[in-house]
Design a protein around this motif. Structure first.
Motif, short mmCIF file in Angstrom:
data_model
loop_
_atom_site.label_atom_id
_atom_site.label_comp_id
_atom_site.label_asym_id
_atom_site.label_seq_id
_atom_site.Cartn_x
_atom_site.Cartn_y
_atom_site.Cartn_z
N PRO A 257 0.80 -1.25 0.00
CA PRO A 257 0.00 0.00 0.00
C PRO A 257 0.83 1.29 0.00
CG PRO A 257 -0.85 -1.53 1.65
CD PRO A 257 0.33 -2.20 1.02
N ARG A 258 1.94 1.27 0.69
CA ARG A 258 2.71 2.52 0.73
C ARG A 258 3.42 2.82 -0.60
NH1 ARG A 258 6.22 3.97 5.56
NH2 ARG A 258 5.69 6.02 4.76
N TYR A 259 3.45 1.82 -1.46
CA TYR A 259 4.16 2.00 -2.74
C TYR A 259 3.25 2.08 -3.96
CZ TYR A 259 8.86 1.63 -0.86
OH TYR A 259 10.02 1.90 -0.20
N THR A 260 1.92 2.02 -3.72
CA THR A 260 1.02 2.01 -4.89
C THR A 260 1.14 3.30 -5.69
OG1 THR A 260 -0.77 2.77 -3.46
CG2 THR A 260 -0.72 0.41 -3.98
N ASN A 289 6.56 19.16 -9.73
CA ASN A 289 7.17 20.30 -9.08
C ASN A 289 7.95 19.77 -7.89
OD1 ASN A 289 6.47 22.60 -6.79
ND2 ASN A 289 6.95 23.41 -8.80
N LEU A 290 9.19 20.09 -7.85
CA LEU A 290 10.08 19.45 -6.88
C LEU A 290 9.60 19.61 -5.43
CD1 LEU A 290 12.61 17.78 -6.99
CD2 LEU A 290 13.95 19.88 -6.88
N GLY A 291 9.39 18.47 -4.80
CA GLY A 291 9.08 18.49 -3.37
C GLY A 291 7.65 18.84 -3.02
N GLN A 292 6.77 19.01 -4.06
CA GLN A 292 5.42 19.48 -3.75
C GLN A 292 4.61 18.44 -2.96
OE1 GLN A 292 2.26 20.22 -6.73
NE2 GLN A 292 3.08 22.28 -6.78
N VAL A 293 4.59 17.23 -3.45
CA VAL A 293 3.84 16.16 -2.78
C VAL A 293 4.67 14.88 -2.78
CG1 VAL A 293 1.49 16.99 -3.22
CG2 VAL A 293 2.66 15.66 -4.97
N ALA A 294 4.12 13.85 -2.13
CA ALA A 294 4.88 12.60 -1.94
C ALA A 294 5.49 12.06 -3.24
CB ALA A 294 3.96 11.56 -1.33
N SER A 295 4.73 12.15 -4.34
CA SER A 295 5.24 11.53 -5.57
C SER A 295 6.25 12.41 -6.28
CB SER A 295 4.08 11.25 -6.51
OG SER A 295 3.50 12.48 -6.88
N LYS A 351 -3.17 6.30 2.68
CA LYS A 351 -3.14 7.37 3.70
C LYS A 351 -1.74 7.97 3.85
CE LYS A 351 -7.13 6.73 6.59
NZ LYS A 351 -7.62 5.42 6.02
N ASN A 352 -0.74 7.11 3.92
CA ASN A 352 0.61 7.65 4.02
C ASN A 352 1.56 7.01 3.00
OD1 ASN A 352 0.44 5.26 5.35
ND2 ASN A 352 1.89 5.80 6.97
N PRO A 353 1.51 7.51 1.77
CA PRO A 353 2.39 6.96 0.74
C PRO A 353 3.84 7.26 1.10
CG PRO A 353 1.37 9.00 -0.04
CD PRO A 353 0.74 8.67 1.27
N VAL A 354 4.72 6.41 0.68
CA VAL A 354 6.13 6.61 0.99
C VAL A 354 6.64 7.83 0.20
CG1 VAL A 354 6.79 4.92 -0.77
CG2 VAL A 354 8.39 5.47 1.06
N THR A 355 7.32 8.72 0.91
CA THR A 355 7.80 9.92 0.21
C THR A 355 9.19 9.71 -0.37
OG1 THR A 355 8.56 10.76 2.32
CG2 THR A 355 6.47 11.61 1.53
N GLU A 356 9.93 8.79 0.21
CA GLU A 356 11.27 8.52 -0.30
C GLU A 356 11.35 7.04 -0.66
OE1 GLU A 356 13.30 11.05 -0.63
OE2 GLU A 356 12.24 12.51 0.60
#
Ligand code: ATP
Ligand code: MG
Length: 407
Positions: A257-260, A289-295, A351-356
């Motif tokens: 789920p965190r990687y979907t 846009n760099l750093g805007q959201v998790a993806s 809910k909490n996608p991986v940001t890195e």
């Protein structure tokens, strides 16, 4: 004042030596399209600038308004063309000065590219200025900070006189820079990204990922409307709508789920990449846009970008959100973008996608299932529509219009 010509000054394309002819021709095509279906004018594209001759019935304000939105135009001036003699020049300058407010200041600015003209720049400025002072009451000359400037261009073919210089959109003519595929969501950013690359002369086709029934028909309509607004400025745009539901369901089944989110983006990119080759495009454009959201952390971009060797252009990469919003308002897409229809990504967003994302994990999760044939199917089943400024969706068409389509 009834002007008889417009001078259209080119943007950067005057710098482009040997390509200039191609650029001028493309700009002429784009201007012709932008002015359709108006009439009452004739376009002459010259090496260094364009002249538009205006006839009696021309709607000059509308023509200027439309020209100001065409990429590749630096500025526009409504002008009066006169014969090459001193008297004609003075008469026209006087005529123009009559519209200045009483008590205002002016200056005459002469550019004499026809060096054989018997009087020099300084003499002409003095004489024309003198004629204005003599014939129009209540004006004074101020050469440093005049409120009005009467510009006189003494050229080989004729003399052009004008006051106004109206700002154009700048950039390069769309169609001179190759083709790209724009990943168009319903959000604020991607339409702006598309316009930014078009301003550099590049054409776009657009790709949108649609996941019915998780995303509604309204969400699709919204993307069509965004494309329509973009096309007002640049002409018809092909929009490819990808059926993405099956892939999205599969991602949710196979991937942690965190990687979907990461995998969704990677699969979008794979589909886009196949389409790029099919349509002969040379790049993919997105609104990242760099750093805007998790993806959109550098880590995420690395993982997502890894599926393609096609250049991915991110014209908004380093902009602040408020600048993007400002641009969206300028191009007229903002109000549509903020309509609250669900996006195929947000609806599946954990809910909490991986940001890195850890690249090795991405590869591991995706190795559980072979997505190749699903990617092929998605590309195979793309629905393509051509959207122009008059585009109406099926549901908006009256019965008459639908009947017309049939015949
Ligand atoms: P946007 O305002 O363009 O949606 P965003 O800041 O909301 O951007 P994301 O939703 O993370 O960012 O999407 C990043 C980029 O991925 C988008 O700018 C767009 O180019 C592409 N993208 C996202 N969703 C879709 C979609 N459904 N179809 C096509 N492209 C998409
Ligand atoms: Mg978005």
């Amino acid at each position: 004042m009834k002007y008889d010509h417009l001078i259209v000054r080119y943007g950067e394309l005057t710098l482009k030596g040997s390509n200039r002819k191609k650029f001028v021709n493309q700009l002429k095509t784009n201007v012709t399209r932008a002015l359709k279906p108006l009439d009452g004018f004739h376009i002459k594209g010259k090496r260094d600038r364009m002249y538009i001759e205006l006839f009696e019935e021309a709607d000059i304000d509308e023509i200027i308004h439309r020209l100001s939105k065409v990429y590749g135009i630096k500025s526009i001036s409504p002008v009066l063309k006169t014969e090459k003699n001193d008297q004609a020049m003075a008469d026209v300058a006087v005529q123009l000065a009559q519209s200045f407010d009483k008590g205002s200041t002016f200056k005459i600015d002469v550019k004499r590219s026809d060096k054989s003209y018997p009087k020099d720049t300084y003499e002409l400025q003095r004489e024309i200025g003198g004629a204005v002072l003599k014939n129009v009451e209540g004006l004074t000359v101020d050469v440093r900070q005049p409120q009005h400037e009467i510009r006189v261009e003494v050229r080989l073919d004729a003399i052009y006189i004008y006051v106004e210089v109206i700002q154009g959109s700048g950039g390069l003519p769309v169609g001179t820079g190759g083709k790209t595929l724009l990943m168009l969501s319903g959000g604020i950013d991607s339409p702006v990204a598309g316009m930014e690359v078009m301003k550099r002369g590049v054409t776009i086709e657009a790709i949108h990922f649609h996941s019915p029934p998780f995303t509604s028909e309204k969400a699709k309509e919204k993307v069509i409307e965004l494309t329509r607004i973009m096309s007002e400025r640049v002409g018809p745009i092909k929009l490819h709508i990808v059926p993405f539901t099956d892939l999205q369901k599969q991602i949710n089944k196979s991937v942690h789920p965190r990687y979907t989110m990461t995998s969704t983006r990677r699969l979008m990119m794979r589909v886009a990449d196949q389409l790029v080759h099919k349509i002969g495009a040379l790049g993919i454009v997105n609104g990242e846009n760099l750093g805007q959201v998790a993806s959109q952390t550098l880590n995420s971009m690395y993982a997502i970008n890894h599926v393609t060797s096609t250049p991915v252009l991110r014209p908004l990469l380093t902009l602040d959100k408020e600048d993007i919003v400002k641009k969206a308002k300028e191009i007229g897409t903002f109000e549509v973008s903020i309509q609250p229809y669900e996006d195929c990504c947000t609806i599946f967003t954990p809910k909490n996608p991986v940001t890195e994302p850890d690249f090795n994990k991405v590869m591991e999760y995706e190795s559980v299932f072979n997505f190749d044939s699903m990617v092929d199917d998605a590309v195979e089943n793309i629905e393509t529509i051509v959207v122009d400024k008059n585009y109406k969706s099926e549901k908006d068409k009256s019965t008459d219009a639908l009947m017309e389509d049939l015949f």
